[in-house]
Enzyme design. Structure first.
Site, PDB file in Angstrom:
ATOM      1  CB  CYS A  30       7.856  26.863  45.898  1.00  0.00           C
ATOM      2  SG  CYS A  30       7.250  25.549  44.854  1.00  0.00           S
ATOM      3  N   GLY A 169      -8.164  32.191  33.288  1.00  0.00           N
ATOM      4  CA  GLY A 169      -7.144  32.262  34.312  1.00  0.00           C
ATOM      5  C   GLY A 169      -7.305  33.517  35.132  1.00  0.00           C
TER       6      GLY A 169
END
Lengths: 389, 389
Positions: A30, A169
């Site tokens: 990733c 978040g």
């Protein structure tokens, strides 16, 4: 004794549901390749042209009107003086695609890895965490409503174990499932260990075994006959499952005790070991030293049998070369020689896990290397490890 | 006078390269629906079951051993007391898929939106920003190496304009391009305006016009004959381009002056207007008030012609209902009636942009509504706006 495998059937999901299928990339994959990242971030930098750490980028030099950060690019946390009371802001962020199939454990791993960068600076009191999530648009509503709360729960429990909490978040929708976060600590100067004081004669300690990426991949190959056939002559299915459990345990474990003990035993520098592998992070740390030192690594503690698999795959992972990515790896701590054994013993006493002296600090040009034919320390999975959960 | 359109040919990219094609979702679409988010986050919460704000989630109630955050779920920043010197941590995070085709402007917009949530709390001195990026695996290397530095540059310049800087972050690879960040401010109590003190007789001020999502969509329809044919009888191509420019300008503009002036004019509460639209955020803010009040909105300042488009589309956007998503929208500020006009005038004097009194605070049950047939204020694009860049 091990954590029970996450079974999709327990949640009325299809038997072949696999969290790790919700991304085409895993672990190391990733990350944007280092040289590409370097090019991308050139625009962001003002002067310093050092390396960039683990896909995470923390800037070194600033316009003159700004406070100069204490820790620069190449390490995975930023440490910035703030306006108030001689305090410093220590922050780290990271996000991940699924690399294990258990959503609760994946949440713990992501949280532990985000925190790890702050712990590597010696900061152990984290004031806040933010969670960054994306559901995958490939999940059914049922899958989403089952899986995401488990990931959240794992992340939250890990934050609580760390003595902090998640106060914010964002959640979005994306093709691939993402879980990550931000850790923030506001510290006094003596709560931070600026990782630049290694001296000749120090030793290097590693607090977790290597091989998490190999273990995670080998476990996926159990369901991929082509791949499995290539390694089944060197390892049993049971050993793969044990290694996978060991890796999950290890990745979900906090580096907090290791960080606390750095203060007690007068650590001179530290980094955590993640996407660029042991050697990559050792090199980054070496680059930041004040003195003319280099790091020489003699021993490689590796989850049992993972070295064998790595060799059977033609060293494709780079495990013995120190370049295999780790997720939520251990702390690589530079300690005075006379303190290192006590540091390791204290970790063992407090956590029940081994830490290893893996190398020495010599005179040199701020580089790091692994000797030819390093000693491989096979780290077994213990029956007691399942107790982490 | 307007910013020159980003032309892929100027960078030797294919003429049909469009940043906005690097995601299947745009603006409001990237948000997880409110009720789904609510379900997902149930596991995270300990007690408070209020709304969750704009895909961003900030938690209210904590285990008793933890400091209780001052600002709870439903607003887009967290405000947390920290261990040191009576200080507070104010943090916000958000990330976005491309919604405009100019990568530099997209970077500015993302940064301005991340900062906006902190400004809404009255905090104007931001100590650090982190940048969260993903390149899209649908981009060629050439596209990536061209586009990503422009996004970075826009983000960085916006952070500098805000008097802060970008000291960390992470970059990964993903199917869709993502740009976002984290803003952190460590503040004394008097630098923060806890958004809970609206009283009957106050008025509501909005500092940016509505309609950014409509403008962004209408601009994309210029290249989609099916869609364009549906609205071309009510608007000219030139008007669409003007509205798009106005929207880009507005989204890239910081809410910092608006936040600074909240202190000068004794604001009682504030939120910024983003993914849930004017009414959604007004409702969230109303819910958090200490007194028995409700917010009644009479006027809707909207980018010129966007109300017309919205009507021509059968109100699909919800623009006149106050539910159309905004990106990096204005501050919705609750001010004492006698201060509101001076607040608006001061913004105009300092920034050259209008702000509008759009409603009043009445006695009520902590709700918000828009009256039947609100007055639409058509906000024209001015020739001078291109000067923002």
């Amino acid at each position: 004794m091990y954590r029970k495998y996450f079974d999709p059937l327990d949640y009325n999901l299809s038997a072949d549901f696999r969290l790790t299928k919700l991304s085409d990339l895993k672990g190391r994959g990733c990350k944007v390749p280092r040289e590409v990242l370097h090019r991308l971030l050139e625009g962001l930098q003002t002067a310093d042209k050092n390396g960039y750490g683990d896909g995470q980028h923390h800037q070194g030099i600033l316009p003159e009107s700004k406070p100069t950060p204490v820790v620069g690019i190449g390490l995975d946390s930023c440490v910035i003086p703030i306006r108030h009371g001689g305090l410093f802001l220590v922050q780290s962020t990271a996000f991940f695609y699924p690399l294990v199939d258990d959503p609760f454990v994946m949440g713990k791993i992501a949280c532990a890895n985000v925190l790890s960068d702050v712990y590597a600076m010696g900061a152990v009191e984290v004031d806040n965490m933010l969670m960054l999530l994306s559901t995958s648009n490939k999940m059914t509503d049922k899958e989403r409503d089952t899986i995401m709360p488990l990931i959240l729960q794992g992340f939250k429990e890990c934050a609580e174990e760390a003595g902090t909490s998640v106060q914010g978040g964002q959640t979005v929708i994306n093709p691939w499932l993402i879980v990550g976060g931000v850790a923030t600590a506001v510290c006094t100067q003596n709560e931070i260990i600026i990782p630049e004081n290694a001296i000749v004669g120090d030793v290097l300690v590693l607090t977790k075994p290597l091989g998490t990426q190999v273990a995670v991949n080998a476990h996926q190959w159990l369901e991929n006959p082509d791949r499995w056939n290539r390694i089944k002559s060197v390892i049993s299915e049971d050993d793969v499952r044990k290694a996978y459990q060991r890796a999950m345990n290890s990745m979900a474990r906090l580096n907090k005790i290791g960080a606390l003990l750095m203060h007690k035993y007068n650590a001179h520098a530290c980094t955590d070991v993640t996407g660029f592998g042991l050697l990559g992070h050792a090199q980054n740390l070496a680059k930041h030293q004040k003195h003319d030192v280099s790091f020489v690594i003699h021993n490689l503690p590796i989850i049992a049998k993972m070295a064998t698999i790595s060799k059977a795959c033609g060293n494709a992972f780079g495990l013995l070369q120190g370049t295999s990515a780790e997720t939520s790896g251990g702390l690589l701590v530079v300690l005075p020689r006379e303190q290192a054994a006590a540091y390791c013993k204290d970790i063992q006493a407090q956590e029940g896990y081994q830490a290893w002296i893996i190398g020495v600090v010599e005179k040199g040009g701020r580089t790091a290397k692994i000797i030819d034919k390093p000693r491989i320390i096979e780290v077994p999975a213990k029956d007691t490890e399942g107790e982490l959960w």
